[in-house]
Design a protein around this motif. Structure first.
Motif, mmCIF file in Angstrom:
data_model
loop_
_atom_site.group_PDB
_atom_site.id
_atom_site.type_symbol
_atom_site.label_atom_id
_atom_site.label_comp_id
_atom_site.label_asym_id
_atom_site.label_seq_id
_atom_site.Cartn_x
_atom_site.Cartn_y
_atom_site.Cartn_z
ATOM 1 N N ALA A 63 0.858 -1.185 0.000
ATOM 2 C CA ALA A 63 0.000 0.000 0.000
ATOM 3 C C ALA A 63 0.891 1.231 0.000
ATOM 4 N N PHE A 64 0.357 2.320 -0.487
ATOM 5 C CA PHE A 64 1.080 3.590 -0.431
ATOM 6 C C PHE A 64 0.881 4.236 0.934
ATOM 7 N N PRO A 65 1.843 5.000 1.426
ATOM 8 C CA PRO A 65 3.168 5.275 0.853
ATOM 9 C C PRO A 65 4.175 4.200 1.258
ATOM 10 N N TYR A 66 5.307 4.183 0.543
ATOM 11 C CA TYR A 66 6.385 3.265 0.924
ATOM 12 C C TYR A 66 7.734 3.879 0.564
ATOM 13 N N THR A 67 8.775 3.339 1.177
ATOM 14 C CA THR A 67 10.147 3.748 0.892
ATOM 15 C C THR A 67 10.743 2.766 -0.089
ATOM 16 N N ALA A 68 11.388 3.273 -1.135
ATOM 17 C CA ALA A 68 11.906 2.396 -2.184
ATOM 18 C C ALA A 68 13.398 2.623 -2.413
ATOM 19 N N LEU A 69 14.120 1.527 -2.553
ATOM 20 C CA LEU A 69 15.519 1.554 -2.967
ATOM 21 C C LEU A 69 15.588 1.039 -4.397
ATOM 22 N N ILE A 70 16.058 1.887 -5.311
ATOM 23 C CA ILE A 70 16.264 1.483 -6.696
ATOM 24 C C ILE A 70 17.761 1.394 -6.923
ATOM 25 N N VAL A 71 18.222 0.210 -7.270
ATOM 26 C CA VAL A 71 19.661 -0.023 -7.389
ATOM 27 C C VAL A 71 19.932 -0.813 -8.667
ATOM 28 N N SER A 72 20.716 -0.187 -9.565
ATOM 29 C CA SER A 72 20.962 -0.797 -10.868
ATOM 30 C C SER A 72 22.322 -0.355 -11.390
ATOM 31 N N GLY A 73 22.571 -0.625 -12.675
ATOM 32 C CA GLY A 73 23.834 -0.221 -13.261
ATOM 33 C C GLY A 73 23.945 1.273 -13.465
ATOM 34 N N GLY A 74 22.806 1.939 -13.617
ATOM 35 C CA GLY A 74 22.833 3.370 -13.871
ATOM 36 C C GLY A 74 22.340 4.217 -12.718
ATOM 37 N N ASN A 75 21.670 3.604 -11.749
ATOM 38 C CA ASN A 75 21.063 4.379 -10.663
ATOM 39 C C ASN A 75 21.175 3.650 -9.326
#
Length: 334
Positions: A127-139
């Motif tokens: 459900a919203f809201p949530y904390t997100a970690l985006i981890v990739s080759g570019g970010n």
């Protein structure tokens, strides 16, 4: 509603057909790893040319697997940015042209938004809201996600992204490209405590990341090993390096969740498929009473299904792409 989605931000040509509130009807990804492997990284011009060759066959395959035709499609969505501009232009221009010819609405999608919402493609959904970690080759970034269209950046990398660091360390070790999966496999055989690689915490209250110093430390360790008859194994170097990255990612993510007060944490991006990161973050979230939502590995790497879902919410918000809309290399979210 049926959505045809296209993703071509980097070196994967992807297309998907989905019912946004129901299921993914098809998801096709054409990889270019064999093209770029001999160069040790992505060559933008070669990536663009391959996208031109593959965009139509991939879209046709996605439609066929979904058991639908273009007459059944209600909305076209495509990645507008960020990424390699040449690659982006292939997919985004194709989508706009197709929508224009068929008289369909078209939306441009931020690739980062796709990763931030990819967890909504599976059950259970946060459900919203949530904390997100985006981890990739570019970010490598942390976000507060308030709703499907509202994202607030909490922290980002100041130099190398985590996935970029994995690829560079793999190149130093002669493991080939892409480096992340190779390091992960070798790390499973090594000792993560063998080498005390540095953890860049930055300022006490900072949610930013920095991995350039870690990469330099690994390079120094590799050079030292070459000048000695004995030293840590490649597996130990991989395990110790991976542990240093995962440790910082987990620490910063929990600090971000504490700051936002959210009880839910979401992981996304290509490095989110890393087994060690998934395990450590699950343990740390459980210890702190947080719910963790992990997309399937196939939804962590670049795919069009997440672009279709993000595009659906942009369509509901009436954010349609004009025929002269252009691609962009840098995300306004970052």
């Amino acid at each position: 509603m049926l959505i045809l989605a296209i993703e071509s931000s980097c070196d994967d040509t992807a297309a998907a057909v989905l019912e946004p509130e129901s299921r993914i009807r098809s998801s096709v990804v054409s990889s270019q790893n064999e093209i770029h492997a001999r160069f040790g990284g992505i060559v933008p011009e070669l990536a663009s040319r391959r996208h031109i060759e593959m965009i139509r066959p991939v879209v046709d395959q996605a439609l066929e697997q979904a058991g639908v035709g273009l007459d059944d499609i209600d909305l076209v969505a495509a990645t507008q940015g960020p990424g390699l501009v040449g690659s982006l232009l292939v997919g985004f221009t194709f989508a706009k042209a197709l929508a224009l010819v068929r008289g369909l609405p078209c939306v441009g999608v931020d690739h980062m938004a796709g990763h931030l919402l990819s967890c909504l493609l599976e059950d259970p959904r946060p459900a919203f809201p949530y904390t997100a970690l985006i981890v990739s080759g570019g970010n490598t970034s942390l976000f507060s996600v308030d709703d499907p269209l509202t994202f607030s950046r909490l922290g980002r990398t100041r130099d190398d992204a985590a996935g970029e660091a994995f690829d560079k360390v793999a190149k130093l070790l002669g493991l080939g490209y892409p480096g992340g999966p190779m390091i992960s496999r070798l790390a499973a055989e090594g000792d993560p405590t063998a080498i005390a690689f540095p953890r860049a915490r930055l300022d006490a209250d900072s949610l930013d990341f920095s991995f350039s110093g870690l990469k330099t430390s690994v390079a120094a360790q590799i050079n030292a090993c070459r000048s000695q008859s004995e030293g840590p194994s490649v597996a130990d170097i991989c395990a110790s390096f991976q542990e240093a990255v995962v440790d910082v990612l987990a620490d910063k993510t929990l600090a971000a969740a504490e700051r936002t007060g959210h009880g839910r944490v979401v992981l996304g991006g290509g490095v989110a498929a890393n087994p060690r990161l998934r395990t450590v973050l699950a343990e740390r979230c459980a210890d702190n009473g947080l719910e963790l939502f992990l997309p399937a590995p196939a939804l962590c790497t670049d795919n069009a299904a997440m672009i279709g879902l993000a595009g659906y919410y942009r369509f509901l918000g009436n954010h349609l792409a004009e025929a002269d809309a252009d691609a962009y290399s840098r995300s306004p979210l970052n």
